[in-house]
Structures are given as C-alpha cells and as structure tokens.
Design a protein around this motif. Structure first.
Motif, PDB file in Angstrom:
ATOM      1  N   LEU A 114     -47.245  13.516  -1.780  1.00 23.26           N
ATOM      2  CA  LEU A 114     -47.204  12.519  -2.842  1.00 23.26           C
ATOM      3  C   LEU A 114     -47.389  11.110  -2.289  1.00 23.26           C
ATOM      4  O   LEU A 114     -46.944  10.795  -1.182  1.00 23.26           O
ATOM      5  CB  LEU A 114     -45.872  12.578  -3.587  1.00 23.26           C
ATOM      6  CG  LEU A 114     -45.678  13.717  -4.589  1.00 23.26           C
ATOM      7  CD1 LEU A 114     -44.269  13.648  -5.180  1.00 23.26           C
ATOM      8  CD2 LEU A 114     -46.720  13.667  -5.690  1.00 23.26           C
ATOM      9  N   ILE A 115     -48.056  10.271  -3.080  1.00 27.11           N
ATOM     10  CA  ILE A 115     -48.126   8.835  -2.813  1.00 27.11           C
ATOM     11  C   ILE A 115     -47.316   8.205  -3.940  1.00 27.11           C
ATOM     12  O   ILE A 115     -47.803   8.079  -5.064  1.00 27.11           O
ATOM     13  CB  ILE A 115     -49.579   8.315  -2.854  1.00 27.11           C
ATOM     14  CG1 ILE A 115     -50.498   9.182  -2.003  1.00 27.11           C
ATOM     15  CG2 ILE A 115     -49.646   6.876  -2.406  1.00 27.11           C
ATOM     16  CD1 ILE A 115     -51.972   8.871  -2.192  1.00 27.11           C
ATOM     17  N   HIS A 116     -46.088   7.831  -3.664  1.00 26.19           N
ATOM     18  CA  HIS A 116     -45.210   7.445  -4.766  1.00 26.19           C
ATOM     19  C   HIS A 116     -44.290   6.295  -4.415  1.00 26.19           C
ATOM     20  O   HIS A 116     -44.012   6.011  -3.252  1.00 26.19           O
ATOM     21  CB  HIS A 116     -44.383   8.650  -5.227  1.00 26.19           C
ATOM     22  CG  HIS A 116     -43.463   9.204  -4.194  1.00 26.19           C
ATOM     23  ND1 HIS A 116     -42.130   9.442  -4.436  1.00 26.19           N
ATOM     24  CD2 HIS A 116     -43.673   9.562  -2.905  1.00 26.19           C
ATOM     25  CE1 HIS A 116     -41.568   9.934  -3.341  1.00 26.19           C
ATOM     26  NE2 HIS A 116     -42.488  10.018  -2.407  1.00 26.19           N
ATOM     27  N   GLY A 117     -43.818   5.638  -5.468  1.00 26.04           N
ATOM     28  CA  GLY A 117     -42.890   4.535  -5.284  1.00 26.04           C
ATOM     29  C   GLY A 117     -41.471   5.009  -5.103  1.00 26.04           C
ATOM     30  O   GLY A 117     -40.673   4.362  -4.434  1.00 26.04           O
ATOM     31  N   ALA A 156     -55.656  11.063  -5.666  1.00 30.12           N
ATOM     32  CA  ALA A 156     -55.887  10.955  -7.106  1.00 30.12           C
ATOM     33  C   ALA A 156     -54.542  10.844  -7.812  1.00 30.12           C
ATOM     34  O   ALA A 156     -53.527  11.321  -7.308  1.00 30.12           O
ATOM     35  CB  ALA A 156     -56.652  12.174  -7.621  1.00 30.12           C
ATOM     36  N   PRO A 157     -54.522  10.216  -8.978  1.00 32.32           N
ATOM     37  CA  PRO A 157     -53.287  10.194  -9.769  1.00 32.32           C
ATOM     38  C   PRO A 157     -52.917  11.607 -10.218  1.00 32.32           C
ATOM     39  O   PRO A 157     -53.796  12.438 -10.467  1.00 32.32           O
ATOM     40  CB  PRO A 157     -53.653   9.322 -10.980  1.00 32.32           C
ATOM     41  CG  PRO A 157     -54.832   8.525 -10.548  1.00 32.32           C
ATOM     42  CD  PRO A 157     -55.594   9.409  -9.604  1.00 32.32           C
ATOM     43  N   ASP A 220     -47.816   9.561 -10.654  1.00 36.84           N
ATOM     44  CA  ASP A 220     -47.774   9.111  -9.263  1.00 36.84           C
ATOM     45  C   ASP A 220     -49.078   9.559  -8.609  1.00 36.84           C
ATOM     46  O   ASP A 220     -49.935  10.162  -9.267  1.00 36.84           O
ATOM     47  CB  ASP A 220     -46.555   9.682  -8.527  1.00 36.84           C
ATOM     48  CG  ASP A 220     -45.439   8.649  -8.367  1.00 36.84           C
ATOM     49  OD1 ASP A 220     -45.771   7.459  -8.212  1.00 36.84           O
ATOM     50  OD2 ASP A 220     -44.259   9.031  -8.390  1.00 36.84           O
ATOM     51  N   GLY A 221     -49.236   9.301  -7.327  1.00 34.97           N
ATOM     52  CA  GLY A 221     -50.443   9.702  -6.621  1.00 34.97           C
ATOM     53  C   GLY A 221     -50.203  10.936  -5.775  1.00 34.97           C
ATOM     54  O   GLY A 221     -49.068  11.253  -5.406  1.00 34.97           O
ATOM     55  N   GLN A 222     -51.274  11.652  -5.471  1.00 41.38           N
ATOM     56  CA  GLN A 222     -51.210  12.808  -4.580  1.00 41.38           C
ATOM     57  C   GLN A 222     -52.369  12.713  -3.598  1.00 41.38           C
ATOM     58  O   GLN A 222     -53.440  12.202  -3.941  1.00 41.38           O
ATOM     59  CB  GLN A 222     -51.300  14.108  -5.378  1.00 41.38           C
ATOM     60  CG  GLN A 222     -51.061  15.361  -4.540  1.00 41.38           C
ATOM     61  CD  GLN A 222     -51.109  16.634  -5.371  1.00 41.38           C
ATOM     62  OE1 GLN A 222     -52.052  16.871  -6.113  1.00 41.38           O
ATOM     63  NE2 GLN A 222     -50.082  17.470  -5.252  1.00 41.38           N
TER      64      GLN A 222
END
Length: 727
Positions: A114-117, A156-157, A220-222
């Motif tokens: 995950l690319i997440h806050g 990608a989201p 979020d992003g992945q």
C-alpha cells in the motif's frame, strides 16, 4: 466521449473499454492526469539522465574503485537508501550506493503493497491530539500523490472497503474517513462514500452478511513494492550514481579532520559478496540507511552506541484471487487483538496481513504458523460462511521486519518515534531510520539536507518531487496494445510487461523468444498460469539480478505469489541465467539449492509442506477409507501397496491421455512424503484426510485420480493444472 491517446502513432480506444481493462480507479486517475489536474508540481529544470540505460554492475564496481572520493556514500539499497542516492545525485552530488544483498531484498519487498497516509494514525492523532502524528499523515498523503504520479505503471489508486456491523459505527467511521479526505486536500485521490448493505455485498459478494449495516469506501494507493524500489535505484544509476548490490560494508573508514582535530567517518571498506574482492570507497559523507540493521552500522562507528531500533515482524499471506474482488480491498479496523488487517487484491491474487510482533533482527525472517493462522482466523470473521477459508489456500507467506526506532536525541529514549529519525553521530555518520514506505522520498530529502548542512556540501534543494522513475515517463494505459500489435504477445503478458516495466516494456519484448505457435508469436512463459516470460530473465540481468532468488522474488514476483509455481520455474530460470552469466554446473546447482531454501523457509513453503507430512493424522470415516482405497487400487493394479509414474502412465494411456514424464514426476513428488519415488496407500490417505480438513487444496494427484476414476470408460482428458495455482 471517446478517450484518445497517441502512442507513437494514433490509437483510439473507447473510454468504457479502457476503463474495463484498467479498472475504474486507475482509469479515472489517468484521465485526471491528462486533464492537467496533477497532484504535485513537476521537478523544476531537472537535467536529463546521463545514461540512457543503467551501467552494468561491472562498470559500477569500477567506478566505485576508481573514484578518489564521493560526496555521498549511501549504505543500504532499500527504498530509503535508494531514495537518498536519487535525491543526492539529482542535486549534482557525486553519489555512491552499496547494498550487501539485492536491492529491496529486505523490508522494502515485504510490505502490504500500500501507498497510504495511514487512516489509523489519523485516528490516533485526533483522539490524542497528537500533532506529530497529524503531520506524519499529512506528509504521507502528499508523498502518496507524488509516488502515484512519478511511477504510474507500478502504482494505482485502490478503493478499500471498511464494513460496518453496528449502526453507531457508521457515522463514527464516516467522520474519520472524511477527515482523511480533508487532510489530503488537493491530493485526495477520490472522495470516500457510504454504501448500503446491498450495495456493499454487490461490490464485495464474499463479505459476511449477518448484522452488516453498510460500508464505507475510501481510496489509497497500491504498488509493486520491490519493482518500485528497483525503479528508484535504476533511476539513480541512470542519473550517474554508482550503485552496486552484493557489496557488503565490512568496516567504516575514518580520518582526523585537520581543521577541527576531530575523527570523522570518511568512507567504508567494501567487500564484493560474489567474488570476495575488497576495496575502499571514500566519501565526504556516509549515510546509514540499513533499516532493521541500523544499529549494526552505528556500532561500526561507535561500539558503545545505544541501540535505537526495535524490530517488529509483520507477516503477510497470499491466497487465490477469488477471495477478494479484482478492484476492491477490505480493512478490518479492529481485530481480535486490536491490530489492523488489510485484505487486498494484488497481481490477481489476494494479500492478507499484517501482524505486528517483536522479533530479532535477521537477514532471513521466517513466517510462523501461528501468525499465518491468526490472519486466516481474522479473514474468516469477515467472509461469508459460504466461503471456506482453507489453510491449503495459502499460496505464499512472508515476514518483513519493520524497523521501529527511538530517537536518540529525545529525553524519553524508550518512546517509539512514529515518524522517521535523522541522527548525526559525533564522527559525522548520518543515520536515517524509521518512517514508512510511502514517505521514502521525503525521508531521503531530509537526510540529504542534513548531509549538505553537516558536511558543507555544495548542492541545491531536492529535485525529486515530480521526477519520473524508470519506465514511468512515456507509459500510458494503452501501451500494452502496441506490444500486442507490434510483437505478437498475448494480451495478458503485454499488460503485465507494461505494468512492470512501463515504457521499457518494448526492450523486454524485443528479447522475447518465438513460441513456434500460431499465437502468441513470441513470449514463452516461465510457468503456465502466470504472465512472466523467459525474456524477463535476460532483461533482469541488465537490472542487476545476480542470483536465482533475485529473479523469482524481486525481478519477477513469482515467489510472493505462489511458492510452488516459483519452484517449478526455477530450473528454467537457472538455465537461462547460467547461459547469460557463464555459470558452470556446480554454480547452477548451488543456485537451485539456495533458491529452494529461500522458498522453503522465507516464503512459507515449509509451513505449507508441513500441512501434509508422514506424521499427518488420518481422520476419515470408514466409508471414505473404503472409497479412497478403491480409487487407489485402480492405479495400483498389482496390489503392491504403492503407485509409481509407470502405474499412472498405464492408466492415462488406457484412456488415451498423454502426459509429460517430468510433469508426472512433479505431481507424484508433491505427495511422496518419504521421497522414495512412489506414493504409498498411507500417503494417499493422509493426502485425502488433509484435503477434507482444508489444510491442503488443489492437489494435482487427487484431482487426476478422481477424474480418472470417473472417466476411465468415457475417455475424456484429465485436468491436471493446479487449482488456482494451489498445492
């Protein structure tokens, strides 16, 4: 309106069709980019890379040896270390990077993808009025937007569903998620929304229905973490950084500063792990970006340095894709022990995790059966009772070591820092530790800022915001169509290449072997059910792959998706690498054994294989035992008490089915527990008992024997592919 995109010519694709291929979230993200609603400003006046392609590893080693002094030497080739190298070299600093293993071989390849806050961090920030955690979330959301922008092929989201089972939780979670959108501001990927119970089940049909009130969906992003890490390192190399994997730092070099009289770190003694050669690499500034191994490098500098790393193990498992929708994740906000579990689609499979338990620092973390079963139990709590969550459906499992740190400058040295820490020792060694994958770029920026200030280096501000990573600049959602049309690749393979290599996919396609079939024309697969092709092995060597483990785990992701498929592909991978790297038979065998050991211990094969052992209990009803014995004796016509390849071939020939002998050997070997070349009746009964209990799924021998029994007179072909890639 028709969606148009020119890719070295004109290709017209309807918006609906393209959205179907990409998934709605990625399509919307790309449309937003095309309409110039960029999330971040592009890097200003950044110079072009000095190398069209990354130099070879041999050339990089010569640069490391022959350069009298670098401005920056980074130790560690994970996301943070690679980010430091890229930040430094794009500021015009003479930069080197060394990594004792492979790029992304540690924590950076073993994440949740995950690319997440961090939704849970925002919750804590609000509940505890913690401004540090709020700033961390704000920073991470900005970095999330940047990463999606600079590597669109690898990220990608992703919509993530938070199911709600109590009415009072619906407004509570809704407010929290809306605050997450608000904190993101212009970097918000897409607004969150509420779903009714029926709509939630429509999007996620395998969800537990009982007491379900509704659901909230946020974005979020992945990403493909190991490939993202590699893209950062390769981009740094293209901009002129001397980067080398399998270079171990054995000691730090020091010298006395003539102006101050202080002893300063001035480089490192490095050892080529592959050849044993040692040499010095000198630098004005040395950066320690070694993640869980932070303290070992700190103690090279000062043997009395206090430990600041408190490692924590996070285990993930991979299950077949049918456990989750293709484009919707799931968040369990409160597990039975208070942890958070994600349940996400990834690479057409399903990832579930993570755990969070204290651990020792090791180069070879092993997922425990206890952690695997904990995750499975949590998954069972959220999935419908119609879906049987089986231990045998765990296709791979891994453990990553999260390097939690305490700030050595803080008054409370026992308190874990939620953010990253940049520490400067008395001798000038700069350590960057903590943080998270998403914020690697800002961590690198802070680190190089500290290096420039501490060591009086001449450099401007960071230029990595908006700087495209390798493969991202000329990528488009329709790039894969060119690969199909120009090279004759299968559509699935072309989409995989475009999503893995971006605009470099054409170079891989040029190396693809002719299949000898009418279609596809080129692109021989390494294993039938995955889109990885032999050309990727050759190209992976250009990307600094040195071992078979590099190839199955980080250049391709086979080991993370299905350990058995990875093991099946290994002999061919080793053969191809041996041809390119001039390995002799001894070296090839060594590579095979090392890779199999990696799969067995680090990727969950050991835990998987232990579900069926020669000590497995047989718990079958007498009627079941009689039924399975009859099936077994259709193959064991001579009543020997065991079956061999010859017995199976005899039955197959009687129904006019031909099967490769190597495939038959693999099928029997899966069940041959004592490895004597034959499957005994007791082993077969142990297998059937394990299948009934759900510990084993998709056994090819079980499927073959059942189908043969049913079709001996009808002469129909027998399916022997792994069920969903399972064992």
């Amino acid at each position: 309106m028709a969606f148009q995109k020119a890719v070295k010519g004109t290709i017209l694709v309807g918006g609906g069709a393209l959205a179907t291929v990409l998934g709605l979230s990625q399509f919307a993200h790309y449309r937003r980019k095309q309409m110039n609603l960029a999330y971040v400003k592009a890097a200003d006046c950044i110079s072009e890379p000095v190398n069209r392609e990354p130099p070879s590893r041999e050339a990089q080693l010569l640069t490391l040896q022959n350069t009298s002094e670098f401005d920056i030497l980074v130790i560690g080739g994970g996301a943070t270390g690679s980010g430091c190298a890229l930040d430094a070299v794009t500021r015009g600093l003479k930069t080197a990077l060394v990594e004792r293993d492979d790029f992304s071989s540690g924590t950076s390849s073993r994440s949740t993808k995950l690319i997440h806050g961090g939704v849970r961090y925002l919750q804590k920030a609000i509940m505890k009025l913690d401004i540090e955690q709020y700033r961390m979330v704000k920073e991470a959301l900005h970095e999330r937007a940047n990463l999606l922008e600079i590597a669109p092929h690898l990220s990608a989201p992703l919509p993530i569903m938070l199911p709600v089972y109590k009415w009072w939780q619906l407004p509570y979670y809704w407010v929290g998620i809306k605050l997450y959108d608000l904190v993101a501001g212009s970097n918000c990927l897409k607004s969150s929304y509420v779903l009714s119970k029926s709509r939630a089940l429509e999007h996620f049909p395998m969800l537990q229905k009982d007491k379900l009130v509704g659901a909230i969906v946020y974005y979020d992003g992945q990403h493909n973490d190991a490939r993202m890490n590699l893209a950062i390192a390769l981009t740094a190399a293209r901009y002129g950084a001397a980067t080398a994997n399998y270079m171990e730092v054995v000691s730090l070099l020091k010298k006395t500063d003539p102006q101050t009289g202080k002893v300063r770190v001035s480089g490192a003694r490095c050892k080529d792990v592959l050849t044993g050669q040692e040499f010095d690499v000198r630098a004005k500034c040395v950066i320690n970006a070694t993640g869980p191994f932070t303290d070992s490098v700190r103690k090279m500098d000062d043997k009395d340095a206090a430990a600041i790393c408190q490692p924590s193990a996070g285990v993930h498992i991979v299950m077949p894709g049918y456990y989750s929708p293709e484009s919707m994740g799931l968040l369990d906000p409160a597990t039975s022990d208070g942890r958070v579990i994600f349940f996400l689609p990834w690479q057409k499979m399903t990832i579930a995790g993570t755990t969070d338990t204290p651990t020792d620092v090791t180069h070879h973390p092993i997922p425990s059966e206890e952690d695997i079963n904990f995750i499975l139990n949590e998954v069972r709590n959220y999935l419908s009772c119609d879906v049987e969550v089986r231990r045998g459906d765990v296709l791979a499992a891994w453990s990553g070591i999260r390097p939690l740190v305490t700030d050595p400058k803080s008054a409370d040295t026992q308190s874990i820092s939620r953010n990253h820490v940049v520490d400067i020792s008395e001798s000038g060694l700069i350590t960057i530790a903590g943080g998270k994958w998403t914020t690697y770029r800002s961590m690198a920026e802070d680190t190089i800022n500290a290096a420039v200030k501490t060591h009086n280096l001449k450099a401007g501000p960071s230029r990595t915001v908006g700087l495209f990573l390798q493969g991202g600049k000329d990528w488009s959602p329709t790039l894969y169509i060119r690969l199909v049309q120009d090279y004759g690749l299968e559509s699935e393979v072309a989409q995989h290449l475009a999503a893995t290599y971006g605009d470099k996919a054409f170079e891989v396609a040029k190396m693809a072997s002719v299949t000898g079939k009418r279609w596809p024309i080129v692109g021989v697969r390494l294993v039938s059910e995955f889109p990885y092709i032999e050309a990727e092995v050759k190209y992976g060597i250009k990307e600094y792959a040195c071992t078979a483990v590099d190839m199955i785990s980080r250049r391709t992701r086979l080991a993370f998706l299905n350990v058995q498929a990875a093991e099946e592909a290994l002999p061919r991978i080793v053969e191809l690498m041996g041809r390119e790297l001039n390995w002799d038979d001894y070296k090839k065998q060594e590579q095979l054994e090392t890779a199999r050991k990696f799969l067995y211990y680090e990727m969950g094969y050991k835990s998987r294989s232990e579900q069926l052992t020669d000590r497995s209990e047989i718990s079958l009803l007498p009627s079941d035992i009689d039924r399975y014995k009859k099936r077994f004796h259709k193959f064991d016509a001579d009543q020997k008490g065991f079956i061999t390849i010859v017995d199976v071939q005899r039955v197959l020939e009687s129904i006019n089915v031909q099967m490769d002998e190597n495939t038959l050997h693999e099928i029997l070997n899966e069940v041959d527990l004592n490895k004597n070349g034959q499957v005994e009746l007791n082993e077969f009964l142990q297998l059937m008992s394990a299948i009934q209990k759900g510990r084993v799924s998709g056994s090819r021998l079980a499927i073959l024997m059942k189908t043969a029994e049913e079709n001996l007179d009808r002469r129909v072909p027998i399916p022997v592919d792994r069920s969903c890639g399972g064992f």
